[in-house]
Design a protein around this motif. Structure first.
Motif, PDB file in Angstrom:
ATOM      1  N   ARG A   1     116.402 -38.281  93.567  1.00 44.08           N
ATOM      2  CA  ARG A   1     117.332 -39.132  92.811  1.00 44.08           C
ATOM      3  C   ARG A   1     118.770 -38.653  92.997  1.00 44.08           C
ATOM      4  O   ARG A   1     119.707 -39.464  93.093  1.00 44.08           O
ATOM      5  CB  ARG A   1     116.963 -39.120  91.329  1.00 44.08           C
ATOM      6  CG  ARG A   1     115.703 -39.927  91.005  1.00 44.08           C
ATOM      7  CD  ARG A   1     115.460 -40.016  89.505  1.00 44.08           C
ATOM      8  NE  ARG A   1     114.272 -40.795  89.201  1.00 44.08           N
ATOM      9  CZ  ARG A   1     114.236 -42.122  89.119  1.00 44.08           C
ATOM     10  NH1 ARG A   1     115.340 -42.826  89.317  1.00 44.08           N
ATOM     11  NH2 ARG A   1     113.104 -42.747  88.828  1.00 44.08           N
TER      12      ARG A   1
ATOM     13  N   VAL B   1     120.252 -40.095  96.155  1.00 45.28           N
ATOM     14  CA  VAL B   1     120.640 -41.492  96.005  1.00 45.28           C
ATOM     15  C   VAL B   1     121.919 -41.615  95.195  1.00 45.28           C
ATOM     16  O   VAL B   1     122.814 -42.416  95.514  1.00 45.28           O
ATOM     17  CB  VAL B   1     119.500 -42.297  95.346  1.00 45.28           C
ATOM     18  CG1 VAL B   1     119.934 -43.734  95.089  1.00 45.28           C
ATOM     19  CG2 VAL B   1     118.253 -42.274  96.234  1.00 45.28           C
ATOM     20  N   GLU B   2     122.047 -40.800  94.147  1.00 47.61           N
ATOM     21  CA  GLU B   2     123.248 -40.851  93.302  1.00 47.61           C
ATOM     22  C   GLU B   2     124.485 -40.438  94.090  1.00 47.61           C
ATOM     23  O   GLU B   2     125.568 -41.021  93.919  1.00 47.61           O
ATOM     24  CB  GLU B   2     123.068 -39.955  92.085  1.00 47.61           C
ATOM     25  CG  GLU B   2     122.052 -40.489  91.081  1.00 47.61           C
ATOM     26  CD  GLU B   2     121.728 -39.476  89.999  1.00 47.61           C
ATOM     27  OE1 GLU B   2     122.349 -38.383  89.994  1.00 47.61           O
ATOM     28  OE2 GLU B   2     120.835 -39.754  89.167  1.00 47.61           O
ATOM     29  N   ARG B   3     124.343 -39.425  94.938  1.00 52.51           N
ATOM     30  CA  ARG B   3     125.514 -38.910  95.676  1.00 52.51           C
ATOM     31  C   ARG B   3     125.900 -39.784  96.858  1.00 52.51           C
ATOM     32  O   ARG B   3     127.070 -39.959  97.153  1.00 52.51           O
ATOM     33  CB  ARG B   3     125.246 -37.486  96.179  1.00 52.51           C
ATOM     34  CG  ARG B   3     125.094 -36.453  95.084  1.00 52.51           C
ATOM     35  CD  ARG B   3     125.198 -35.029  95.634  1.00 52.51           C
ATOM     36  NE  ARG B   3     124.356 -34.794  96.803  1.00 52.51           N
ATOM     37  CZ  ARG B   3     123.076 -34.442  96.744  1.00 52.51           C
ATOM     38  NH1 ARG B   3     122.479 -34.319  95.569  1.00 52.51           N
ATOM     39  NH2 ARG B   3     122.397 -34.226  97.847  1.00 52.51           N
ATOM     40  N   HIS B   4     124.887 -40.306  97.556  1.00 50.21           N
ATOM     41  CA  HIS B   4     125.174 -40.971  98.836  1.00 50.21           C
ATOM     42  C   HIS B   4     124.817 -42.455  98.861  1.00 50.21           C
ATOM     43  O   HIS B   4     125.128 -43.135  99.835  1.00 50.21           O
ATOM     44  CB  HIS B   4     124.432 -40.246  99.968  1.00 50.21           C
ATOM     45  CG  HIS B   4     124.818 -38.803 100.101  1.00 50.21           C
ATOM     46  ND1 HIS B   4     126.036 -38.409 100.593  1.00 50.21           N
ATOM     47  CD2 HIS B   4     124.137 -37.671  99.787  1.00 50.21           C
ATOM     48  CE1 HIS B   4     126.090 -37.077 100.595  1.00 50.21           C
ATOM     49  NE2 HIS B   4     124.950 -36.609 100.107  1.00 50.21           N
ATOM     50  N   GLY B   5     124.175 -42.949  97.834  1.00 51.70           N
ATOM     51  CA  GLY B   5     123.937 -44.375  97.690  1.00 51.70           C
ATOM     52  C   GLY B   5     123.136 -45.010  98.802  1.00 51.70           C
ATOM     53  O   GLY B   5     122.149 -44.453  99.301  1.00 51.70           O
ATOM     54  N   LEU B   6     123.580 -46.169  99.220  1.00 48.52           N
ATOM     55  CA  LEU B   6     122.845 -47.006 100.165  1.00 48.52           C
ATOM     56  C   LEU B   6     122.561 -46.299 101.488  1.00 48.52           C
ATOM     57  O   LEU B   6     121.576 -46.597 102.162  1.00 48.52           O
ATOM     58  CB  LEU B   6     123.648 -48.284 100.423  1.00 48.52           C
ATOM     59  CG  LEU B   6     122.945 -49.415 101.171  1.00 48.52           C
ATOM     60  CD1 LEU B   6     121.745 -49.913 100.384  1.00 48.52           C
ATOM     61  CD2 LEU B   6     123.931 -50.549 101.439  1.00 48.52           C
ATOM     62  N   ARG B   7     123.400 -45.337 101.848  1.00 47.05           N
ATOM     63  CA  ARG B   7     123.253 -44.675 103.143  1.00 47.05           C
ATOM     64  C   ARG B   7     121.966 -43.854 103.245  1.00 47.05           C
ATOM     65  O   ARG B   7     121.499 -43.580 104.355  1.00 47.05           O
ATOM     66  CB  ARG B   7     124.474 -43.791 103.425  1.00 47.05           C
ATOM     67  CG  ARG B   7     125.756 -44.574 103.641  1.00 47.05           C
ATOM     68  CD  ARG B   7     126.932 -43.655 103.904  1.00 47.05           C
ATOM     69  NE  ARG B   7     127.275 -42.854 102.718  1.00 47.05           N
ATOM     70  CZ  ARG B   7     128.221 -41.914 102.707  1.00 47.05           C
ATOM     71  NH1 ARG B   7     128.911 -41.669 103.819  1.00 47.05           N
ATOM     72  NH2 ARG B   7     128.488 -41.247 101.601  1.00 47.05           N
TER      73      ARG B   7
ATOM     74  N   VAL C   1     119.102 -44.395 100.932  1.00 50.62           N
ATOM     75  CA  VAL C   1     117.987 -44.972 100.170  1.00 50.62           C
ATOM     76  C   VAL C   1     116.763 -45.204 101.049  1.00 50.62           C
ATOM     77  O   VAL C   1     115.635 -44.874 100.673  1.00 50.62           O
ATOM     78  CB  VAL C   1     118.422 -46.291  99.487  1.00 50.62           C
ATOM     79  CG1 VAL C   1     117.219 -46.976  98.841  1.00 50.62           C
ATOM     80  CG2 VAL C   1     119.476 -46.017  98.446  1.00 50.62           C
TER      81      VAL C   1
ATOM     82  N   HIS D   1     118.195 -51.319  93.547  1.00 47.60           N
ATOM     83  CA  HIS D   1     119.465 -50.674  93.902  1.00 47.60           C
ATOM     84  C   HIS D   1     120.542 -51.722  94.152  1.00 47.60           C
ATOM     85  O   HIS D   1     120.311 -52.790  94.708  1.00 47.60           O
ATOM     86  CB  HIS D   1     119.284 -49.828  95.171  1.00 47.60           C
ATOM     87  CG  HIS D   1     120.453 -48.951  95.474  1.00 47.60           C
ATOM     88  ND1 HIS D   1     121.549 -49.386  96.182  1.00 47.60           N
ATOM     89  CD2 HIS D   1     120.701 -47.659  95.142  1.00 47.60           C
ATOM     90  CE1 HIS D   1     122.416 -48.396  96.302  1.00 47.60           C
ATOM     91  NE2 HIS D   1     121.922 -47.327  95.686  1.00 47.60           N
TER      92      HIS D   1
END
Length: 503
Positions: free
Chosen positions: A395, A398-404, A406, A426
């Motif tokens: 998690r 995902v919080e730090r880098h997002g869509l890149r 996932v 998302h």
């Protein structure tokens, strides 16, 4: 085509009785699916073959048919498949060795364990294609005999046979002690000199593109040399002569040989063709000094191939990683790194090198966790699928880098059902991740329902066993045939529905 029945044919939960019923009503496309079932019995295989002759060959290779099940006159291809598996009757080999159809004799010629009299018949076959096929797969003693065959096509096949003795291969390459070939496929059919047009419009022509003969069977001789160079049994001393050969193909094949002497490698490192130097760079037998020379070569693909060389020193790889587009691949040298080297790589200041290390899936927990917290997104994408990462770590990525990241997180085998569900929601939508979630073993019904909204993920989700049965049934009427087949193949399809679907 009945896509529902095609899917059912592959459904692992289909009851045995329904398999029998499906065999009795199957069309050709459904029969192919049935033939691929892991639980198909011998009786079912025989029943399937009685309706679809073409299915006999794959079933024979799967061991579902025996010699007692096959009549070689009625099912010649199946009989040849059993001979290829050394499960046919010896008399079949004699029958096919005298078969008027060249294609059958050619297939027989590739079969192992043939009786001695059959081997002699094939070696003397009137069609050179049969003899060449036999030469390609035969034993060392017969290969040595066929190396002196007057037809160049047979010699070419002997050169490719790894059972051919080394001294015979050397003779083929050098020509020492060997009379010149009398014929080739080109001069068998055309008036020489002749060069075959690569775009030949003749529908009945099977000459290889670029085949040529001006009296010395040039193209076949070149191919023979190339095959001998690729044959590990060919002695090194017989092939080093090709280092300065005008054929780029031969120099490339020589450059790739692991037994290449250092002085020959040094000559090839100066070859004007980048393709030759690239093959040399990928050669696992080249020494450290030559590797360092090639590391400065900016010719097309040279440095990339060098990075994939299992013997590249880590300091050289470190320099290459910063300049060459390697991508997320587990390089052989990284896979073989020692525990001490792994520690050094994990603390490298070069993020590209840390990314390459992160492609390993056997990292110590401490190093894995450090890479999971790496500030570089390329490193995080590479480590995200590593087993053993906690839900909090995934998690956090995902919080730090997002869509890149996932879609990479979605491939982690330890991704929890809750995390997978959250990733389907998302923002912005992670459509590529939906395909990974749709095939994940931890995916839940709600996650899979979300995946159904994506065109590319929909067929994958339709086959997931966690999809609610009522939804699976609805998908049997979907507009997309791939979705229909996946739903019909879903083991969670209610048995009562299966009984209703099979005629």
């Amino acid at each position: 085509m009945n896509h529902v029945l095609c899917g059912l044919a592959a459904n692992t939960a289909l009851p045995h009785e329904l398999v029998d019923r499906l065999i009795s009503v199957a069309e050709a496309d459904i029969a192919e699916g049935l033939a691929g079932r892991a639980d198909l019995s011998r009786e079912q295989a025989v029943a399937l073959v009685s309706r679809f002759a073409d299915i006999a060959v794959p079933l024979a290779y799967e061991g579902l048919l025996s010699a007692a099940d096959v009549d070689p006159v009625v099912r010649p291809q199946a009989a040849l498949a059993l001979l290829d598996e050394e499960a046919g009757a010896p008399e079949w080999a004699r029958l096919f060795a005298a078969d008027p159809k060249v294609e059958r004799r050619e297939k027989l010629a590739a079969c192992p364990g043939l009786p001695p009299d059959v081997r002699e018949m094939l070696a003397a076959d009137p069609d050179v294609r049969v003899v060449a096929q036999f030469a390609l797969w035969t034993t060392a003693d017969m290969a040595a005999r066929l190396a002196r065959h007057p037809h160049a096509e047979v010699r070419r096949a002997v050169a490719a046979n790894e059972a051919t003795p080394s001294d015979v291969l050397a003779m083929l390459v050098t020509g020492d002690g060997l009379l010149p070939a009398e014929r080739c496929l080109v001069c068998d059919r055309e008036e020489t000199p002749f060069v075959h047009d690569p775009e030949c419009p003749r529908l009945d022509c099977d000459l290889r593109p670029g085949a040529a003969c001006a009296g010395s069977h040039e193209s076949t001789s070149l191919e023979m040399a190339a095959l001998a160079l690729q044959n590990p049994a060919t002695p090194t001393e017989a092939v080093v002569r090709f280092a300065d050969h005008p054929s780029m193909l031969l120099r490339c094949r020589l450059a790739a040989r692991p037994d290449l002497p250092p002085e020959v490698g040094a000559r090839l490192a100066g070859d004007p063709v980048p393709g030759v130097r690239a093959d040399l760079a990928g050669n696992p037998g080249i020494e450290d000094a030559l590797i360092r020379v090639l590391a400065t070569d900016h010719g097309h693909d040279v440095q990339r191939r060098l990075a994939h060389n299992p013997r590249v020193p880590l300091d050289v790889l470190s320099r290459l990683a910063g300049t060459v587009k390697i991508g997320p691949a587990l390089l052989p040298r990284i896979a073989a790194a020692s525990p001490t080297e792994v520690e050094e790589l994990s603390s490298s200041s070069n993020p590209a090198l840390r990314m390459l290390l992160a492609e390993r899936r056997d990292l110590p927990a401490m190093i894995r966790d450090a890479l999971a917290a790496d500030p570089d997104v390329k490193v995080v994408k590479s480590i995200a699928p590593h087993p053993g990462l906690s839900e909090a770590q995934l998690r956090g990525m995902v919080e730090r880098h997002g869509l890149r990241v996932v879609s990479k997180v979605a491939t982690n085998p330890d991704a929890s059902p809750a995390l997978l569900e959250d990733m389907t929601r998302h923002v912005p939508p992670a459509r590529k991740a939906l395909r990974e979630i749709a095939r994940h073993s931890n995916a839940t019904g709600p996650a899979l329902l979300a995946c159904l909204a994506d065109t590319k993920a929909r067929p994958i989700a339709a086959g997931h066993t966690a999809l609610p049965p009522p939804v699976i049934v609805e998908l049997l009427a979907d507009d997309d045939w791939q979705v229909v087949e996946a739903a019909a193949a879903n083991p969670s399809l209610p048995p009562a529905v299966m009984w209703e679907l099979v005629p």
